[in-house]
Design a protein around this motif. Structure first.
Motif, PDB file in Angstrom:
ATOM      1  N   ASN A   1      22.831  30.047  -5.662  1.00  0.00           N
ATOM      2  CA  ASN A   1      22.810  29.886  -7.111  1.00  0.00           C
ATOM      3  C   ASN A   1      22.153  31.094  -7.767  1.00  0.00           C
ATOM      4  N   ALA A   2      22.655  31.458  -8.924  1.00  0.00           N
ATOM      5  CA  ALA A   2      22.052  32.532  -9.698  1.00  0.00           C
ATOM      6  C   ALA A   2      20.875  32.021 -10.520  1.00  0.00           C
ATOM      7  N   ASP A   3      20.876  30.728 -10.778  1.00  0.00           N
ATOM      8  CA  ASP A   3      19.876  30.159 -11.673  1.00  0.00           C
ATOM      9  C   ASP A   3      19.477  28.764 -11.192  1.00  0.00           C
ATOM     10  N   ARG A   4      18.442  28.234 -11.806  1.00  0.00           N
ATOM     11  CA  ARG A   4      17.987  26.879 -11.486  1.00  0.00           C
ATOM     12  C   ARG A   4      18.989  25.843 -11.970  1.00  0.00           C
ATOM     13  N   THR A   5      18.978  24.696 -11.343  1.00  0.00           N
ATOM     14  CA  THR A   5      19.794  23.578 -11.803  1.00  0.00           C
ATOM     15  C   THR A   5      19.008  22.847 -12.880  1.00  0.00           C
ATOM     16  N   ALA A   6      19.379  23.098 -14.121  1.00  0.00           N
ATOM     17  CA  ALA A   6      18.671  22.466 -15.236  1.00  0.00           C
ATOM     18  C   ALA A   6      19.578  22.485 -16.467  1.00  0.00           C
TER      19      ALA A   6
ATOM     20  N   GLU B   1      18.194  24.187 -19.642  1.00  0.00           N
ATOM     21  CA  GLU B   1      17.700  25.559 -19.567  1.00  0.00           C
ATOM     22  C   GLU B   1      18.819  26.563 -19.800  1.00  0.00           C
ATOM     23  N   ASP B   2      19.042  26.917 -21.028  1.00  0.00           N
ATOM     24  CA  ASP B   2      20.040  27.922 -21.390  1.00  0.00           C
ATOM     25  C   ASP B   2      19.287  29.092 -22.007  1.00  0.00           C
ATOM     26  N   ASP B   3      18.519  29.783 -21.165  1.00  0.00           N
ATOM     27  CA  ASP B   3      17.652  30.838 -21.666  1.00  0.00           C
ATOM     28  C   ASP B   3      18.167  32.242 -21.376  1.00  0.00           C
ATOM     29  N   GLY B   4      19.345  32.359 -20.755  1.00  0.00           N
ATOM     30  CA  GLY B   4      19.904  33.672 -20.461  1.00  0.00           C
ATOM     31  C   GLY B   4      19.252  34.375 -19.292  1.00  0.00           C
ATOM     32  N   ASP B   5      18.317  33.719 -18.640  1.00  0.00           N
ATOM     33  CA  ASP B   5      17.606  34.307 -17.506  1.00  0.00           C
ATOM     34  C   ASP B   5      18.125  33.685 -16.213  1.00  0.00           C
ATOM     35  N   TYR B   6      18.290  34.508 -15.203  1.00  0.00           N
ATOM     36  CA  TYR B   6      18.795  34.045 -13.905  1.00  0.00           C
ATOM     37  C   TYR B   6      17.654  34.136 -12.892  1.00  0.00           C
ATOM     38  N   GLU B   7      17.057  33.005 -12.609  1.00  0.00           N
ATOM     39  CA  GLU B   7      15.836  32.982 -11.806  1.00  0.00           C
ATOM     40  C   GLU B   7      16.010  33.380 -10.350  1.00  0.00           C
ATOM     41  N   TYR B   8      17.234  33.250  -9.809  1.00  0.00           N
ATOM     42  CA  TYR B   8      17.444  33.576  -8.398  1.00  0.00           C
ATOM     43  C   TYR B   8      18.306  34.812  -8.196  1.00  0.00           C
TER      44      TYR B   8
ATOM     45  N   ALA C   1      30.598  32.474  -7.815  1.00  0.00           N
ATOM     46  CA  ALA C   1      29.942  33.384  -8.770  1.00  0.00           C
ATOM     47  C   ALA C   1      28.496  32.974  -9.045  1.00  0.00           C
ATOM     48  N   GLY C   2      27.874  32.323  -8.065  1.00  0.00           N
ATOM     49  CA  GLY C   2      26.487  31.888  -8.243  1.00  0.00           C
ATOM     50  C   GLY C   2      26.338  30.656  -9.113  1.00  0.00           C
ATOM     51  N   VAL C   3      27.453  29.970  -9.356  1.00  0.00           N
ATOM     52  CA  VAL C   3      27.449  28.783 -10.212  1.00  0.00           C
ATOM     53  C   VAL C   3      27.441  27.524  -9.352  1.00  0.00           C
ATOM     54  N   SER C   4      26.738  26.535  -9.824  1.00  0.00           N
ATOM     55  CA  SER C   4      26.787  25.189  -9.271  1.00  0.00           C
ATOM     56  C   SER C   4      26.787  24.263 -10.484  1.00  0.00           C
ATOM     57  N   ARG C   5      26.851  23.003 -10.255  1.00  0.00           N
ATOM     58  CA  ARG C   5      26.814  22.103 -11.417  1.00  0.00           C
ATOM     59  C   ARG C   5      25.512  22.327 -12.199  1.00  0.00           C
ATOM     60  N   ARG C   6      25.645  22.578 -13.482  1.00  0.00           N
ATOM     61  CA  ARG C   6      24.506  22.779 -14.388  1.00  0.00           C
ATOM     62  C   ARG C   6      23.702  24.045 -14.077  1.00  0.00           C
ATOM     63  N   THR C   7      24.336  25.071 -13.486  1.00  0.00           N
ATOM     64  CA  THR C   7      23.572  26.283 -13.170  1.00  0.00           C
ATOM     65  C   THR C   7      24.222  27.555 -13.702  1.00  0.00           C
ATOM     66  N   PHE C   8      24.703  27.530 -14.918  1.00  0.00           N
ATOM     67  CA  PHE C   8      25.237  28.763 -15.485  1.00  0.00           C
ATOM     68  C   PHE C   8      24.794  28.901 -16.929  1.00  0.00           C
ATOM     69  N   GLU C   9      24.746  30.136 -17.361  1.00  0.00           N
ATOM     70  CA  GLU C   9      24.386  30.467 -18.737  1.00  0.00           C
ATOM     71  C   GLU C   9      25.670  30.832 -19.482  1.00  0.00           C
ATOM     72  N   GLU C  10      25.636  30.773 -20.790  1.00  0.00           N
ATOM     73  CA  GLU C  10      26.816  31.124 -21.586  1.00  0.00           C
ATOM     74  C   GLU C  10      27.270  32.557 -21.336  1.00  0.00           C
TER      75      GLU C  10
ATOM     76  N   VAL D   1      33.554  24.518  -9.314  1.00  0.00           N
ATOM     77  CA  VAL D   1      33.174  24.240 -10.704  1.00  0.00           C
ATOM     78  C   VAL D   1      33.079  25.480 -11.584  1.00  0.00           C
ATOM     79  N   VAL D   2      32.950  26.645 -10.994  1.00  0.00           N
ATOM     80  CA  VAL D   2      32.867  27.844 -11.828  1.00  0.00           C
ATOM     81  C   VAL D   2      34.124  27.978 -12.689  1.00  0.00           C
ATOM     82  N   TRP D   3      35.274  27.642 -12.130  1.00  0.00           N
ATOM     83  CA  TRP D   3      36.523  27.769 -12.885  1.00  0.00           C
ATOM     84  C   TRP D   3      36.588  26.738 -14.007  1.00  0.00           C
ATOM     85  N   GLU D   4      36.389  25.467 -13.673  1.00  0.00           N
ATOM     86  CA  GLU D   4      36.533  24.409 -14.673  1.00  0.00           C
ATOM     87  C   GLU D   4      35.410  24.381 -15.700  1.00  0.00           C
ATOM     88  N   GLU D   5      34.185  24.560 -15.251  1.00  0.00           N
ATOM     89  CA  GLU D   5      33.036  24.340 -16.131  1.00  0.00           C
ATOM     90  C   GLU D   5      32.482  25.599 -16.783  1.00  0.00           C
TER      91      GLU D   5
END
Length: 129
Positions: free
Chosen positions: A33-38, A41-48, A69-78, A101-105
């Motif tokens: 994951n590029a980011d935390r699952t939260a 949390e849509d802060d534009g920061d990628y914690e991982y 692309a480092g995406v999981s459910r609830r782990t992407f920024e806009e 989920v990267v494609w659909e979500e």
């Protein structure tokens, strides 16, 4: 890994695998994951993200495929497509898997089921990555 260790892309146990992939000229496909699952949390920061960067810097010859692309459910920024653009621009051996989920979500607009403009531009800029 030991029982209490978190599996991460930059764990020292992965080093021999990366070295072997380089030696054998093989692609290495990794989930990270590029980011935390939260959801909130849509802060534009990628914690991982730094963990992926650390591997790519330590193993510049590694042909890494970053699953989803480092995406999981609830782990992407806009602006996820902007981060991916920077990563593939900075690391020539990085490729990005667009399945699950990267494609659909993340990539597609839910109203049209077509890629959002930022993603479409990214695909045109880096068609082989």
């Amino acid at each position: 890994l030991m029982e209490d260790e978190t599996p991460v892309i930059n764990h020292m146990a992965m080093r021999p695998i990366y070295e072997w992939c380089i030696e054998k000229d093989l692609n290495c496909m990794v989930h990270q994951n590029a980011d935390r699952t939260a959801e909130a949390e849509d802060d534009g920061d990628y914690e991982y993200l730094w963990e992926v960067q650390q591997v790519l810097e330590a193993f510049p010859d590694l042909k890494l495929i970053w699953c989803h692309a480092g995406v999981s459910r609830r782990t992407f920024e806009e602006n996820h497509h902007e981060m991916i653009d920077k990563m593939v621009s900075d690391y020539p051996n990085l490729h990005v898997d667009m399945s699950w989920v990267v494609w659909e979500e993340c990539v597609c607009d839910p109203a049209t089921a077509k890629p959002k403009k930022g993603w479409a531009d990214l695909f045109e800029k880096h068609p082989t990555r």
